[in-house]
Design a protein around this motif. Structure first.
Motif, PDB file in Angstrom:
ATOM      1  N   VAL A   1       0.967  -1.252   0.130  1.00 21.17           N
ATOM      2  CA  VAL A   1      -0.088   0.244  -0.076  1.00 21.17           C
ATOM      3  C   VAL A   1       0.663   0.669  -0.117  1.00 21.17           C
ATOM      4  O   VAL A   1       0.225   1.876  -0.683  1.00 21.17           O
ATOM      5  CB  VAL A   1      -0.694   0.004   1.586  1.00 21.17           C
ATOM      6  N   GLY A   2       1.685   1.366   0.911  1.00 19.05           N
ATOM      7  CA  GLY A   2       2.679   2.035   1.287  1.00 19.05           C
ATOM      8  C   GLY A   2       3.360   3.205  -0.360  1.00 19.05           C
ATOM      9  O   GLY A   2       3.511   4.113  -0.959  1.00 19.05           O
ATOM     10  N   ALA A   3       3.476   1.878  -0.858  1.00 17.16           N
ATOM     11  CA  ALA A   3       4.482   1.262  -2.432  1.00 17.16           C
ATOM     12  C   ALA A   3       2.975   2.592  -3.775  1.00 17.16           C
ATOM     13  O   ALA A   3       4.077   3.073  -4.758  1.00 17.16           O
ATOM     14  CB  ALA A   3       5.228   0.532  -3.009  1.00 17.16           C
ATOM     15  N   GLU A   4       2.491   2.312  -3.614  1.00 19.96           N
ATOM     16  CA  GLU A   4       1.251   3.091  -3.869  1.00 19.96           C
ATOM     17  C   GLU A   4       1.182   3.794  -3.801  1.00 19.96           C
ATOM     18  O   GLU A   4       0.558   4.579  -4.619  1.00 19.96           O
ATOM     19  CB  GLU A   4      -0.218   1.413  -4.431  1.00 19.96           C
ATOM     20  N   HIS A   5       0.310   3.893  -2.729  1.00 16.78           N
ATOM     21  CA  HIS A   5       0.009   5.080  -1.825  1.00 16.78           C
ATOM     22  C   HIS A   5       1.022   5.919  -0.725  1.00 16.78           C
ATOM     23  O   HIS A   5       0.188   5.393   0.195  1.00 16.78           O
ATOM     24  CB  HIS A   5      -1.594   5.395  -1.197  1.00 16.78           C
ATOM     25  N   PRO A   6       1.870   6.138  -1.652  1.00 16.23           N
ATOM     26  CA  PRO A   6       2.902   6.628   0.912  1.00 16.23           C
ATOM     27  C   PRO A   6       2.341   7.796   1.352  1.00 16.23           C
ATOM     28  O   PRO A   6       2.400   7.137   1.943  1.00 16.23           O
ATOM     29  CB  PRO A   6       3.746   8.045   0.212  1.00 16.23           C
ATOM     30  N   GLU A   7       1.004   8.412   1.333  1.00 12.68           N
ATOM     31  CA  GLU A   7       0.866   8.997   2.191  1.00 12.68           C
ATOM     32  C   GLU A   7      -0.320   8.014   3.080  1.00 12.68           C
ATOM     33  O   GLU A   7      -0.733   8.231   3.905  1.00 12.68           O
ATOM     34  CB  GLU A   7      -0.439   9.725   1.599  1.00 12.68           C
ATOM     35  N   PHE A   8      -0.438   6.654   2.226  1.00 17.09           N
ATOM     36  CA  PHE A   8      -1.053   5.837   3.052  1.00 17.09           C
ATOM     37  C   PHE A   8      -0.392   5.166   4.333  1.00 17.09           C
ATOM     38  O   PHE A   8      -0.312   3.966   4.260  1.00 17.09           O
ATOM     39  CB  PHE A   8      -2.012   5.404   2.730  1.00 17.09           C
TER      40      PHE A   8
END
Length: 518
Positions: free
Chosen positions: A333-340
């Motif tokens: 998830v962090g790789a796709e959406h670092p803000e999450f």
């Protein structure tokens, strides 16, 4: 052949046969030697009896012609005077040895004048030829001495001739034999009477009136008995050894038959890898039955260990899967959406994974039988340190100058205390207590809490691996179920024990006992 004689049955048979053979040979030799000695002694007694009979007649003054010496092969007799001359022999006696005088032809001499018998009989062995038959005899010699009260003048000799030096008696040996034989030849051509014989006597009147009676008893009975005994032994010994070997072979075969059954079943278990199978147990109470019971107990323990290992691997895989899956999800998830990206959750899962790996490694080392180092450890210092790290204050009563010194590994003992305190803190409502005291030769550490406690039926199961009694507790809030298992195994490795109980007033109490080194 090599396989045959390499078996226990063959070795037992050979050993038993050899032992019996040695015992029988030794016993047979002793019996034969004892038999021969007894028979020889008996022949000596017979010879002595025969010699005394003849000597007794000489002592009464019986003349040579009236002696009536035995003329058979059983009791040959030879009478020799003190000068070494043969005075009388049994009829048909052709040659003799063992008496000290080889003469068999009597010489003319004075008639016996009576005398006294010597109390001692002298025994020897030799041969005699009678009517052409050569046999071995046991000879007994009885000496007839002139009476001391007799007057030397009665013998017809001079007054001083009876006081010879006594050397004439010594001529009864090898020198006397030749002299007696020569004089016998001379006497054969002379027609001498008793007076003429007296004039020719050398050695003095005492020597002429001293006679030795040699009587023999044949040893052919002893030799025959010994030969018979040896024949029986030579024939019976192999037969008896064959019987012993056959009986030993049959008995050992019957005794070892259950062992073959045990071996065959173990071979089948090894091939099938089915640890649920058991070897047959004989319905006896001997060592083989005990071996079968021990083997089955070993198989049961091995099966239990394998089952535990399989459950351990399955539980470890399951426990590792959760933090790894959670960590992977957060990273993806962090790789796709670092803000999450939940960094705190990722770090928490990583720490949990690290702790689980450390617990699994320690359990593997404990299962491998690794012993803790034998070093002095001040248990009071460990208790105080662990209490401070968990925000507690330990109660240590009474104080000891050595700080409750024990032997072992300080990190492992500290791990035990830490796991107990972590478990108590997770279940406590408001209070966790830690105390150290002495009971006998043990240091006793108690960790208690005011939580729901451990039911009596679960107080042993709580120490099993991956066991969590609170099923409603989530994995994140609780541990992996390894803390108490590690604590108990480490306590056992230090020669101590760990048990679960009930706290006075309610709650759980865990009691750790470790032997003091003092």
């Amino acid at each position: 052949m090599r396989r045959l004689f390499g078996s226990v049955r063959a070795r037992a048979t050979v050993a038993a046969t050899l032992v019996v053979a040695v015992v029988l040979v030794a016993a047979g030799t002793a019996v034969v030697l004892s038999l021969r000695a007894n028979l020889i002694d008996r022949a000596g007694a017979d010879a002595e009896s025969a010699a005394r009979k003849v000597a007794a007649r000489l002592a009464t003054g019986t003349s040579w012609n009236a002696l009536d010496l035995p003329d058979d092969d059983d009791e040959p007799v030879q009478i020799v005077d003190g000068t070494g001359r043969v005075r009388a022999v049994s009829e048909d006696l052709e040659s003799v040895s063992g008496t000290g005088t080889s003469g068999v032809r009597p010489s003319a001499g004075p008639a016996p004048a009576g005398g006294t018998l010597d109390d001692d009989a002298h025994l020897s062995s030799g041969e005699a030829v009678i009517d052409g038959d050569r046999d071995t005899y046991r000879w007994a010699a009885i000496e007839v001495k002139p009476r001391e009260s007799e007057d030397d003048s009665d013998t017809g000799s001079g007054p001083d001739t009876g006081s010879g030096s006594g050397s004439g008696s010594d001529t009864g040996s090898s020198g006397g034999d030749s002299e007696a034989q020569a004089e016998t030849d001379d006497d054969s051509d002379s027609d001498s009477d008793s007076g003429a014989g007296s004039e020719a006597e050398p050695g003095g009147d005492d020597d002429a009136r001293t006679f030795t009676v040699f009587a023999g008893a044949p040893l052919d009975a002893a030799d025959s008995a010994v030969r018979t005994a040896l024949t029986v032994m030579l024939i019976g010994l192999p037969v008896l050894l064959a019987v012993v070997a056959a009986v030993t072979w049959a008995v050992t075969r019957r005794a070892l038959r259950p062992v073959e059954g045990i071996r065959a079943e173990l071979d089948a278990i090894t091939g099938s890898r089915d640890l649920a199978r058991r070897v047959p147990e004989p319905a006896t109470h001997d060592e083989i039955a005990a071996l079968a019971r021990t083997t089955n107990a070993t198989l049961a323990a091995l099966q239990d260990a394998v089952d535990k290992q399989r459950r351990f691997v399955a539980d470890a895989s399951h426990e590792l899967r959760s933090p790894i899956a959670s960590l992977r999800t957060q990273l993806e998830v962090g790789a796709e959406h670092p803000e999450f990206l939940d960094l705190d959750g990722a770090v928490e899962d990583t720490v949990r994974l690290q702790h689980l790996a450390a617990d699994l490694l320690l359990l593997a080392r404990l299962d491998a039988g690794e012993r803790p180092p034998d070093r002095p450890v001040r248990l009071a210092d460990l208790v105080a340190r662990e209490a401070a790290e968990h925000g507690l204050r330990a109660r240590i009563e009474p104080e000891r100058a050595d700080g409750y010194e024990v032997r072992g590994s300080a990190p492992q003992l500290g791990r035990i205390l830490g796991n107990l305190l972590d478990n108590a803190r997770r279940h406590a409502r408001t209070e966790v207590a830690l105390a150290l005291r002495q009971e006998g030769a043990d240091a006793v550490v108690t960790v208690s809490d005011d939580g729901p406690g451990v039911p009596p039926a679960e107080r042993d199961r709580v120490f099993e691996r991956f066991v969590r009694l609170d099923d409603a507790r989530t994995r994140d809030e609780g541990g992996a179920g390894l803390g108490l298992a590690i604590a108990r195994d480490a306590a056992h490795r230090h020669g101590g024990s760990l048990a679960a109980g009930e706290r006075p007033g309610g709650g759980a109490e865990f009691v750790l006992r470790v032997p003091l080194s003092g």
